[in-house]
Design a protein around this motif. Structure first.
Motif, PDB file in Angstrom:
ATOM      1  N   GLU A  71      10.620   5.271   1.128  1.00  0.00           N
ATOM      2  CA  GLU A  71      11.576   4.281   1.618  1.00  0.00           C
ATOM      3  C   GLU A  71      10.953   3.356   2.652  1.00  0.00           C
ATOM      4  O   GLU A  71      11.165   2.138   2.613  1.00  0.00           O
ATOM      5  CB  GLU A  71      12.802   4.988   2.205  1.00  0.00           C
ATOM      6  N   SER A  72      10.176   3.909   3.571  1.00  0.00           N
ATOM      7  CA  SER A  72       9.629   3.082   4.649  1.00  0.00           C
ATOM      8  C   SER A  72       8.406   2.278   4.221  1.00  0.00           C
ATOM      9  O   SER A  72       8.235   1.131   4.635  1.00  0.00           O
ATOM     10  CB  SER A  72       9.278   3.955   5.859  1.00  0.00           C
ATOM     11  N   LEU A  73       7.545   2.869   3.396  1.00  0.00           N
ATOM     12  CA  LEU A  73       6.293   2.205   3.025  1.00  0.00           C
ATOM     13  C   LEU A  73       6.417   1.308   1.809  1.00  0.00           C
ATOM     14  O   LEU A  73       5.683   0.327   1.680  1.00  0.00           O
ATOM     15  CB  LEU A  73       5.198   3.249   2.770  1.00  0.00           C
ATOM     16  N   VAL A  74       7.325   1.636   0.907  1.00  0.00           N
ATOM     17  CA  VAL A  74       7.406   0.901  -0.362  1.00  0.00           C
ATOM     18  C   VAL A  74       8.757   0.196  -0.553  1.00  0.00           C
ATOM     19  O   VAL A  74       8.809  -1.016  -0.752  1.00  0.00           O
ATOM     20  CB  VAL A  74       7.148   1.858  -1.555  1.00  0.00           C
ATOM     21  N   LEU A  75       9.835   0.949  -0.509  1.00  0.00           N
ATOM     22  CA  LEU A  75      11.128   0.371  -0.874  1.00  0.00           C
ATOM     23  C   LEU A  75      11.597  -0.693   0.102  1.00  0.00           C
ATOM     24  O   LEU A  75      12.009  -1.786  -0.299  1.00  0.00           O
ATOM     25  CB  LEU A  75      12.180   1.477  -1.006  1.00  0.00           C
ATOM     26  N   GLU A  76      11.563  -0.403   1.389  1.00  0.00           N
ATOM     27  CA  GLU A  76      12.061  -1.371   2.371  1.00  0.00           C
ATOM     28  C   GLU A  76      11.292  -2.690   2.333  1.00  0.00           C
ATOM     29  O   GLU A  76      11.914  -3.759   2.285  1.00  0.00           O
ATOM     30  CB  GLU A  76      12.051  -0.751   3.766  1.00  0.00           C
ATOM     31  N   PRO A  77       9.953  -2.667   2.355  1.00  0.00           N
ATOM     32  CA  PRO A  77       9.251  -3.961   2.257  1.00  0.00           C
ATOM     33  C   PRO A  77       9.492  -4.671   0.927  1.00  0.00           C
ATOM     34  O   PRO A  77       9.557  -5.901   0.883  1.00  0.00           O
ATOM     35  CB  PRO A  77       7.776  -3.594   2.445  1.00  0.00           C
ATOM     36  N   SER A  78       9.652  -3.903  -0.150  1.00  0.00           N
ATOM     37  CA  SER A  78       9.920  -4.524  -1.450  1.00  0.00           C
ATOM     38  C   SER A  78      11.294  -5.176  -1.475  1.00  0.00           C
ATOM     39  O   SER A  78      11.464  -6.288  -2.011  1.00  0.00           O
ATOM     40  CB  SER A  78       9.815  -3.486  -2.568  1.00  0.00           C
ATOM     41  N   ASP A 106       0.845  -1.184   0.000  1.00  0.00           N
ATOM     42  CA  ASP A 106       0.000   0.000   0.000  1.00  0.00           C
ATOM     43  C   ASP A 106       0.890   1.248   0.000  1.00  0.00           C
ATOM     44  O   ASP A 106       1.547   1.559   0.994  1.00  0.00           O
ATOM     45  CB  ASP A 106      -0.913  -0.005   1.223  1.00  0.00           C
ATOM     46  N   ALA A 107       0.901   1.963  -1.126  1.00  0.00           N
ATOM     47  CA  ALA A 107       1.723   3.173  -1.260  1.00  0.00           C
ATOM     48  C   ALA A 107       0.917   4.445  -1.045  1.00  0.00           C
ATOM     49  O   ALA A 107       1.421   5.541  -1.306  1.00  0.00           O
ATOM     50  CB  ALA A 107       2.373   3.205  -2.641  1.00  0.00           C
TER      51      ALA A 107
END
Length: 307
Positions: A263-270, A246-247
């Motif tokens: 970075e926290s919501l999208v990149l790190e979990p990806s 969820d972005a």
């Protein structure tokens, strides 16, 4: 034997698919992942495969690519030729084979989900028997996404959309094939006909231009609905194991906080999802209908119906 990422080389080469509606950040995520994992990207947008109309099609620029090689991006010269799903599968398979033979994960990114479905599911291609797949769905809730799309269309107009469409306008154009089927081209037809004195219906050009821009926004809203519904069907009917990210929060942040939110919501979990996938430690996961946002289906239907 080790891959360049230090993980054990498993039997099947690996492919990561970045999916989602228009405007959700698929391009940015694919580039971030490609840089981190030192690999390349294959475009799966059936319009961005053509040369030209870079503003209309929102094609990633050389600067934005940050040195990451892109395949199937701006490679078709003839604006009238149809690039079919079979053409895509043929060319994508060649690119995937080249990338994975170099010991890298191939990243496929774009909004043409029907192309991805055929690539993965066509029984004559045997894709799943050859490759391990990881699917990431970058999603943004409809009210936020629609605001994002509206703003982006305005930015495209300011960035030269009108001149781009003028440059390929012909009275006998076929808007059902080739690059001219791109959202942003057929909507401008009436305005350009008046501008070129081909018709005169008494409506000022400025009014026609405003109507065309609004129609571009509406048609893009409707496209995002179709794209999400297609992903839902791949989950519910095809049984694809798709990881939804969820972005929404990224696009709700004030300007200075956007990158941190990304970075926290999208990149790190990806990065975590792809890292586990490459190391053969992907956690058991399945997106099911009860895991979608509670209001998602009805909200999307309403937004499509009212815009």
């Amino acid at each position: 034997m080790k891959s360049i990422h230090g993980a054990p080389k498993l039997n099947k080469p690996k492919v990561v698919f970045i999916m989602g509606a228009t405007g959700t950040g698929k391009t940015k995520l694919s580039i971030d992942l490609a840089i981190h994992f030192q690999t390349e990207i294959i475009n799966s947008d059936k319009i961005q495969v053509y040369k030209g109309l870079d503003v209309v099609t929102n094609k990633v620029t050389e600067l934005e690519r940050r040195g990451v090689p892109h395949h199937l991006l701006g490679v078709i010269d003839d604006p009238d030729v149809d690039f079919s799903v079979h053409d895509f599968c043929r060319d994508a398979l060649i690119a995937i084979k080249q990338i994975t033979e170099r010991g890298c994960v191939a990243i496929v990114a774009g909004g043409s989900n029907s192309f991805i479905e055929v690539l993965v599911e066509d029984p004559t291609l045997n894709f799943r028997s050859i490759y391990d797949c990881c699917f990431i769905w970058l999603d943004v809730l409809p009210p936020v996404l629609n605001a994002r799309v509206s703003k982006r269309v305005d930015e495209m107009v300011a960035g030269g959309l009108i001149d781009e469409v003028r440059g390929i306008f012909i009275p006998q154009a076929d808007y059902l094939s080739g690059i001219r089927r791109a959202i942003g081209v057929p909507e401008m037809d009436r305005f350009l006909r008046v501008e070129n004195h081909m018709i005169d219906d008494g409506i000022p050009k400025e009014v026609l231009l405003d109507e065309a821009i609004n129609e571009i926004k509406v048609n893009t809203f409707e496209l995002t609905c179709r794209q999400v519904e297609k992903i839902r069907k791949l989950i519910e009917e095809r049984g694809w194991n798709i990881r939804r990210i969820d972005a929404t929060g990224v696009f709700e942040c004030p300007g200075k906080d956007v990158e941190k939110a990304w970075e926290s919501l999208v990149l790190e979990p990806s990065l975590a999802i792809v890292g586990d996938f490459l190391n053969g430690q992907e956690k058991a996961f399945s997106t099911t209908p009860d895991q979608f946002p509670a209001a998602l289906p009805q909200v999307r239907v309403e937004m499509c119906a009212t815009n």
